[in-house]
Design an enzyme around this catalytic site. Structure first.
Site, PDB file in Angstrom:
ATOM      1  N   TYR A 154      -5.604  -0.224 -13.296  1.00  0.00           N
ATOM      2  CA  TYR A 154      -5.225  -0.578 -11.918  1.00  0.00           C
ATOM      3  C   TYR A 154      -5.644  -2.021 -11.614  1.00  0.00           C
ATOM      4  O   TYR A 154      -4.829  -2.842 -11.177  1.00  0.00           O
ATOM      5  CB  TYR A 154      -5.849   0.391 -10.904  1.00  0.00           C
ATOM      6  CG  TYR A 154      -5.552  -0.027  -9.481  1.00  0.00           C
ATOM      7  CD1 TYR A 154      -4.248   0.031  -8.987  1.00  0.00           C
ATOM      8  CD2 TYR A 154      -6.545  -0.537  -8.651  1.00  0.00           C
ATOM      9  CE1 TYR A 154      -3.950  -0.387  -7.693  1.00  0.00           C
ATOM     10  CE2 TYR A 154      -6.260  -0.955  -7.356  1.00  0.00           C
ATOM     11  CZ  TYR A 154      -4.964  -0.888  -6.889  1.00  0.00           C
ATOM     12  OH  TYR A 154      -4.660  -1.313  -5.621  1.00  0.00           O
ATOM     13  N   LEU A 186     -11.356  -1.907   0.197  1.00  0.00           N
ATOM     14  CA  LEU A 186     -11.253  -0.487   0.570  1.00  0.00           C
ATOM     15  C   LEU A 186     -10.518  -0.277   1.902  1.00  0.00           C
ATOM     16  O   LEU A 186     -10.962  -0.761   2.936  1.00  0.00           O
ATOM     17  CB  LEU A 186     -12.668   0.088   0.689  1.00  0.00           C
ATOM     18  CG  LEU A 186     -12.775   1.588   0.933  1.00  0.00           C
ATOM     19  CD1 LEU A 186     -12.572   2.358  -0.361  1.00  0.00           C
ATOM     20  CD2 LEU A 186     -14.136   1.922   1.548  1.00  0.00           C
TER      21      LEU A 186
HETATM   22  P1  NDP Z   1      -0.026   4.209   0.313  1.00  0.00           P
HETATM   23  O1  NDP Z   1      -0.097   5.235  -0.778  1.00  0.00           O
HETATM   24  O2  NDP Z   1      -0.286   4.640   1.709  1.00  0.00           O
HETATM   25  O3  NDP Z   1       1.382   3.466   0.255  1.00  0.00           O
HETATM   26  C1  NDP Z   1       1.996   3.139  -0.954  1.00  0.00           C
HETATM   27  C2  NDP Z   1       3.474   2.899  -0.708  1.00  0.00           C
HETATM   28  O4  NDP Z   1       4.080   2.505  -1.945  1.00  0.00           O
HETATM   29  C3  NDP Z   1       4.186   4.129  -0.216  1.00  0.00           C
HETATM   30  O5  NDP Z   1       5.038   3.762   0.844  1.00  0.00           O
HETATM   31  C4  NDP Z   1       5.023   4.581  -1.412  1.00  0.00           C
HETATM   32  O6  NDP Z   1       6.249   5.119  -0.954  1.00  0.00           O
HETATM   33  C5  NDP Z   1       5.268   3.238  -2.106  1.00  0.00           C
HETATM   34  N1  NDP Z   1       5.600   3.387  -3.518  1.00  0.00           N
HETATM   35  C6  NDP Z   1       4.842   3.844  -4.534  1.00  0.00           C
HETATM   36  N2  NDP Z   1       5.541   3.834  -5.679  1.00  0.00           N
HETATM   37  C7  NDP Z   1       6.779   3.357  -5.377  1.00  0.00           C
HETATM   38  C8  NDP Z   1       7.947   3.108  -6.126  1.00  0.00           C
HETATM   39  N3  NDP Z   1       8.019   3.377  -7.439  1.00  0.00           N
HETATM   40  N4  NDP Z   1       9.039   2.597  -5.498  1.00  0.00           N
HETATM   41  C9  NDP Z   1       8.987   2.338  -4.179  1.00  0.00           C
HETATM   42  N5  NDP Z   1       7.917   2.558  -3.412  1.00  0.00           N
HETATM   43  C10 NDP Z   1       6.828   3.055  -4.008  1.00  0.00           C
HETATM   44  O7  NDP Z   1      -1.064   3.086  -0.133  1.00  0.00           O
HETATM   45  P2  NDP Z   1      -1.394   1.628   0.468  1.00  0.00           P
HETATM   46  O8  NDP Z   1      -0.628   1.339   1.695  1.00  0.00           O
HETATM   47  O9  NDP Z   1      -2.855   1.521   0.508  1.00  0.00           O
HETATM   48  O10 NDP Z   1      -0.874   0.738  -0.737  1.00  0.00           O
HETATM   49  C11 NDP Z   1       0.020  -0.332  -0.597  1.00  0.00           C
HETATM   50  C12 NDP Z   1      -0.351  -1.407  -1.589  1.00  0.00           C
HETATM   51  O11 NDP Z   1      -1.663  -1.866  -1.304  1.00  0.00           O
HETATM   52  C13 NDP Z   1      -0.385  -0.944  -3.052  1.00  0.00           C
HETATM   53  O12 NDP Z   1       0.165  -1.957  -3.850  1.00  0.00           O
HETATM   54  C14 NDP Z   1      -1.879  -0.790  -3.340  1.00  0.00           C
HETATM   55  O13 NDP Z   1      -2.180  -0.971  -4.696  1.00  0.00           O
HETATM   56  C15 NDP Z   1      -2.444  -1.899  -2.485  1.00  0.00           C
HETATM   57  N6  NDP Z   1      -3.854  -1.818  -2.115  1.00  0.00           N
HETATM   58  C16 NDP Z   1      -4.370  -0.718  -1.479  1.00  0.00           C
HETATM   59  C17 NDP Z   1      -5.699  -0.709  -1.112  1.00  0.00           C
HETATM   60  C18 NDP Z   1      -6.335   0.476  -0.459  1.00  0.00           C
HETATM   61  O14 NDP Z   1      -7.578   0.615  -0.551  1.00  0.00           O
HETATM   62  N7  NDP Z   1      -5.615   1.314   0.245  1.00  0.00           N
HETATM   63  C19 NDP Z   1      -6.549  -1.879  -1.311  1.00  0.00           C
HETATM   64  C20 NDP Z   1      -5.904  -2.949  -2.002  1.00  0.00           C
HETATM   65  C21 NDP Z   1      -4.601  -2.930  -2.356  1.00  0.00           C
HETATM   66  P3  NDP Z   1       7.055   6.346  -1.587  1.00  0.00           P
HETATM   67  O15 NDP Z   1       6.046   7.255  -2.228  1.00  0.00           O
HETATM   68  O16 NDP Z   1       7.760   6.952  -0.421  1.00  0.00           O
HETATM   69  O17 NDP Z   1       7.993   5.680  -2.549  1.00  0.00           O
HETATM   70  C1  8X3 Z   2      -7.708  -0.843  -3.835  1.00  0.00           C
HETATM   71  C2  8X3 Z   2      -9.056  -1.415  -3.586  1.00  0.00           C
HETATM   72  O1  8X3 Z   2     -11.464  -1.290  -4.304  1.00  0.00           O
HETATM   73  O2  8X3 Z   2     -10.262   0.806  -4.023  1.00  0.00           O
HETATM   74  O3  8X3 Z   2      -6.907  -1.801  -4.407  1.00  0.00           O
HETATM   75  O4  8X3 Z   2      -9.773  -0.630  -5.914  1.00  0.00           O
HETATM   76  S1  8X3 Z   2     -10.196  -0.598  -4.508  1.00  0.00           S
END
Ligand code: NDP
Ligand code: 8X3
Length: 255
Positions: A154, A186
C-alpha cells in the site's frame, strides 16, 4: 452540462469518503462534478441530494481500460473540457507483514492505486493540454513517505503516486496544467472497513478514542488547491490528525 456555465471536475471514487465529500464541496462552490465509482446506487443517492444540474454520475471502474476509453469518448462527443481531475479512487487491503501478505490483495492495490491512476491521467491529460487548462489532483498518502509495519505494498503504491505527480509536473511544464499530490494521514472513512475486508468492528477499533481526520478535512484541501489562481501550483500537501505523530526508529536486539 457545459463549460460556459460552470467549471467541471471529474472525481474518481466518489461513492464514499474523500471522493464523496469532495463532490459535495465542489458543488457547494458552484462547480459541476462528474462523479465516478463502481457503486452506482451510492452515486444515485449523491445525485439525488445534490441535483442533476450539479452532478453527473457514471458507473466506473478505474481498473477497466474500456470504461476509461468510453468515458473519454463521451467527454469528447459532448465537448466537455475538464478543469480538474481528482484521482482519488484507491484502497489498502490487509495489514499483514510482507512475508505473509495476500498476493491477490497486492495485485488489486497495484491495479487500482497505480495503474488506474496513471491510465486515468493519461486519458484525461490530452484534453487538458489541448485546452491549455487543467489540474490533476492525486490522492496519495503519508504511507507513501513514512513506512509502517504492514504498510508494504500500500505504502509503495502511494510512493509511486508522489513521484508520478512530480514527474507529471516536469512533463507538463509550459502547458499551464497544474499537478498536486494530497497526502493524508489517518482519516475515518470506509478505508479501514475495506482494508480489513468488511470487518467493521476491527475497522472501528482503529479510530476508537481518537480524533482522526474526517473526509471533509481532505475535501477542503483538495478544493483549496483547485481554487487558487492559475499561477499557483501546490505540489504536495501532507496532512495528519493532531493525534498522529512519529515514533522512534525500531531497533531489534535479535537482528
Ligand atoms: P473509501 O473506502 O471511503 O473510498 C474509496 C473510494 O474509492 C470509494 O468511493 C470506492 O468506490 C473507490 N474505488 C475503489 N476502487 C475503485 C475502482 N477500482 N474504481 C473506481 N473507484 C474505486 O476510502 P477513502 O475516502 O479514505 O479513500 C480515498 C483515497 O484516499 C484512496 O486513494 C486512499 O488510499 C486514500 N487515503 C485514505 C486515507 C485514510 O486514512 N482514509 C489516508 C490517506 C490516503 P466504489 O467501491 O464504489 O468503486
Ligand atoms: C492511509 C493512511 O496511515 O492509515 O493512507 O496508511 S495510513
Amino acid at each position: 452540462m457545459s463549460n460556459k456555465d460552470k467549471k467541471i471536475a471529474i472525481i474518481t471514487g466518489s461513492s464514499s469518503g474523500f471522493g464523496k465529500a469532495s463532490v459535495e464541496k465542489f458543488v457547494k462552490n458552484g462547480w459541476h462534478v462528474i462523479a465516478l465509482a463502481r457503486r452506482i446506487q451510492k452515486l444515485e443517492e449523491l445525485q439525488n441530494d445534490l441535483g442533476k444540474d450539479n452532478v453527473t454520475i457514471r458507473e466506473f471502474d478505474v481498473c477497466q481500460q474500456d470504461n476509461i476509453d468510453e468515458f473519454v469518448k463521451y467527454l469528447t462527443s459532448q465537448n466537455i473540457q475538464p478543469d480538474v481531475l481528482v484521482n482519488n479512487a484507491g484502497l489498502a487491503l490487509g495489514l499483514d507483514s510482507a512475508d505473509k501478505a495476500n498476493l491477490d490483495d497486492w495485485d488489486v492495490m497495484i491495479d487500482t492505486n497505480i495503474k488506474g491512476l496513471i491510465k486515468m491521467s493519461r486519458a484525461i491529460m490530452p484534453l487538458m493540454v489541448e485546452n491549455k487548462n487543467g489540474h490533476i489532483i492525486n490522492v496519495g498518502s503519508i504511507a507513501g513517505t513514512y513506512p509502517y509495519p504492514g504498510g508494504n505494498t500500500y505504502g509503495a503504491t502511494k510512493a509511486f503516486v508522489a513521484q508520478f505527480s512530480l514527474n507529471l509536473r516536469a512533463d507538463l511544464a509550459g502547458t499551464g496544467i497544474r499537478v498536486t499530490n494530497i497526502e493524508p494521514g489517518l482519516a475515518e472513512t470506509e478505508f479501514s472497513i475495506v482494508r480489513f475486508h468488511g470487518d467493521k468492528q476491527k475497522a472501528d477499533s482503529i479510530y476508537q478514542g481518537l480524533s482522526p481526520l474526517q473526509a471533509e478535512d481532505i475535501a477542503e484541501s483538495i478544493f483549496w488547491s483547485a481554487s487558487l489562481p492559475k499561477h499557483v501550483n501546490i505540489n504536495r500537501i501532507e496532512i495528519m490528525p493532531t493525534c498522529q505523530s512519529f515514533a522512534p526508529l525500531a531497533i531489534n536486539k535479535d537482528g
